[in-house]
Structures are given as C-alpha cells and as structure tokens.
Design a protein around this motif. Structure first.
Motif, short mmCIF file in Angstrom:
data_model
loop_
_atom_site.label_atom_id
_atom_site.label_comp_id
_atom_site.label_asym_id
_atom_site.label_seq_id
_atom_site.Cartn_x
_atom_site.Cartn_y
_atom_site.Cartn_z
N UNK A 44 0.81 -1.21 0.00
CA UNK A 44 0.00 0.00 0.00
C UNK A 44 0.84 1.26 0.00
N UNK A 45 1.95 1.23 0.75
CA UNK A 45 2.84 2.39 0.79
C UNK A 45 3.49 2.63 -0.57
N UNK A 46 4.05 1.57 -1.16
CA UNK A 46 4.81 1.77 -2.40
C UNK A 46 3.92 1.95 -3.63
N UNK A 47 2.75 1.30 -3.63
CA UNK A 47 1.90 1.35 -4.82
C UNK A 47 0.81 2.42 -4.77
N UNK A 48 0.52 2.92 -3.57
CA UNK A 48 -0.55 3.93 -3.48
C UNK A 48 -0.11 5.19 -2.74
N UNK A 49 0.32 5.06 -1.49
CA UNK A 49 0.59 6.24 -0.65
C UNK A 49 1.74 7.08 -1.22
N UNK A 50 2.86 6.46 -1.54
CA UNK A 50 4.00 7.23 -2.05
C UNK A 50 3.70 7.90 -3.39
N UNK A 51 3.09 7.21 -4.36
CA UNK A 51 2.73 7.90 -5.61
C UNK A 51 1.69 9.02 -5.39
N UNK A 52 0.73 8.76 -4.50
CA UNK A 52 -0.27 9.78 -4.18
C UNK A 52 0.39 11.02 -3.59
N UNK A 53 1.31 10.80 -2.64
CA UNK A 53 1.99 11.91 -1.99
C UNK A 53 2.88 12.66 -2.98
N UNK A 54 3.54 11.92 -3.86
CA UNK A 54 4.34 12.56 -4.91
C UNK A 54 3.46 13.44 -5.79
N UNK A 55 2.28 12.93 -6.17
CA UNK A 55 1.38 13.71 -7.02
C UNK A 55 0.89 14.97 -6.28
N UNK A 56 0.66 14.87 -4.98
CA UNK A 56 0.31 16.06 -4.20
C UNK A 56 1.45 17.07 -4.25
N UNK A 57 2.69 16.58 -4.18
CA UNK A 57 3.84 17.46 -4.30
C UNK A 57 3.93 18.11 -5.67
N UNK A 58 3.67 17.33 -6.72
CA UNK A 58 3.68 17.88 -8.09
C UNK A 58 2.61 18.96 -8.24
N UNK A 75 10.62 13.44 -5.18
CA UNK A 75 9.86 12.50 -4.35
C UNK A 75 8.67 13.19 -3.72
N UNK A 76 8.73 13.38 -2.41
CA UNK A 76 7.63 14.04 -1.70
C UNK A 76 8.07 15.41 -1.19
N UNK A 77 9.20 15.90 -1.68
CA UNK A 77 9.70 17.19 -1.25
C UNK A 77 9.51 18.22 -2.36
N UNK A 78 8.96 19.37 -1.99
CA UNK A 78 8.80 20.49 -2.91
C UNK A 78 9.90 21.49 -2.55
N UNK A 79 10.78 21.75 -3.51
CA UNK A 79 11.98 22.54 -3.26
C UNK A 79 11.90 23.84 -4.04
N UNK A 80 12.05 24.94 -3.31
CA UNK A 80 12.09 26.26 -3.92
C UNK A 80 13.48 26.83 -3.80
N UNK A 81 13.61 28.10 -4.14
CA UNK A 81 14.92 28.74 -4.09
C UNK A 81 15.45 28.91 -2.68
N UNK A 82 14.58 29.25 -1.73
CA UNK A 82 15.03 29.50 -0.35
C UNK A 82 14.31 28.64 0.69
N UNK A 83 13.36 27.82 0.27
CA UNK A 83 12.59 27.04 1.24
C UNK A 83 12.12 25.75 0.57
N UNK A 84 11.91 24.73 1.39
CA UNK A 84 11.35 23.48 0.87
C UNK A 84 10.47 22.84 1.93
N UNK A 85 9.52 22.04 1.48
CA UNK A 85 8.67 21.27 2.39
C UNK A 85 8.66 19.82 1.93
#
Length: 183
Positions: A44-58, A75-85
């Motif tokens: 469930x983590x690899x086939x659903x949760x991680x792709x879902x979370x990545x898409x939320x990041x996208x 992956x699940x990190x959104x990276x900007x010039x001075x900040x990331x989540x």
C-alpha cells in the motif's frame, strides 16, 4: 437470573430503533481496519501512498509556480529557491480520507450514493490538503517563524474540523433518509 419479558422487549425495541447505528459502527470499524491494513502495508505504501503523496507534491509545485515561485519536486519534497517542504504521511490526507471513506461506506445509503460520497469527500480532502501544502510553503518562505504554528496548530485544527464537518454532513444526509425508509 434471566431477563424479564419487559427487559427483553426494551432491548429489542431499542435495537429496532437503533440497530442501524450499531451495525454502521461495526461496519465502520471493519472498513477502517481494512483501509489501514492496506495503507500501512509495504504494498500500500509503495503502490498507493507514495505515488499519491508525490502527485500532491507535483500539484503543490504547479500552483506555487503559478504564484511566481520556481520549484522542483523530488519524491515528496517540494523545493524552492530558499525554502522546501516535505509532504509526509500525516500531511498528505490519505489517512483522513480513509477515515472519512470508512464512515461513509458504513452508512445505510445506497452503494451509488456511498461511492459518490467517498469520491466527493476524497476530492474535498485532496483540495484542502493541496491548499494546505501550498499555503505552508508560502508561509515558510515568507515568514518562517510562523511556519510551525501554521503547520502544527492552524492546519491540523482545520483538517480535523473539516473532517468532522464532512462526516456530520454525510450522516445528516444519509441517516435520516434510511430511518424514514426503515420506519
């Protein structure tokens, strides 16, 4: 010492009036258990949760780019010039969606209405979490000292209240119709 006839009739009458609530609570527990077993499993983590979370990041990155930020998603990190989540399991809406879906599926509405209810609720939770992740990125970038308050207190409270509102709205819509049909 057995129950008197009156006590047995009172229990039977109570269950007759409230049995759908008891049955719905049991179904809720079963659905929730199945959802959480799936979501916490490696599959469930690899086939659903991680792709879902990545898409939320996208999607978060997409909207941030519209607002003038230059971002990239790793992956699940959104990276900007001075900040990331980093969007984690507690912040992606997956478990809240499972909770609300279990509640909706456990009600005595028709299957068509329950599936529609799950789709609408899941969409609302996704949009709320998308708005949450975008706003948290902006808050963290513009006023980092407000980030922890916004993340831990404000948005968690909003998500809990929104979840409660969705479940109560669904229950108010679905249970009375079922009671009228049964009564």
């Amino acid at each position: 010492m057995g129950k008197t006839m009156e006590e047995t009739e009172n229990i039977s009458t109570w269950y007759g009036r409230n049995g759908y609530i008891v049955w719905s609570a049991l179904k809720f527990g079963a659905y929730l258990s199945v959802f959480f077993l799936f979501l916490t499993s490696r599959f469930g983590q690899t086939q659903f949760v991680e792709p879902f979370t990545h898409m939320l990041g996208v999607c978060t990155g997409f909207f941030l780019d519209i607002f003038g930020y230059t971002t990239r998603v790793d992956g699940t990190q959104v990276i900007g010039g001075t900040f990331s989540v980093r969007i984690t399991n507690g912040c992606n809406g997956v478990y809240v969606t499972a909770l609300v879906s279990a509640a909706i599926l456990a009600t005595p509405a028709s299957w068509m209405h329950r599936v529609l209810g799950v789709a609408l609720a899941a969409s609302a939770i996704y949009v709320l979490n998308l708005f949450r992740s975008v706003s948290l990125f902006i808050i963290g970038d513009l006023k980092y000292e407000w980030f922890d308050f916004a993340h831990v207190y404000f948005w968690q409270t909003v998500v809990v209240l929104a979840t409660l509102a969705i479940v109560l709205a669904w229950a108010g819509w679905s249970f009375p119709k079922s009671c009228e049909a049964a009564g």
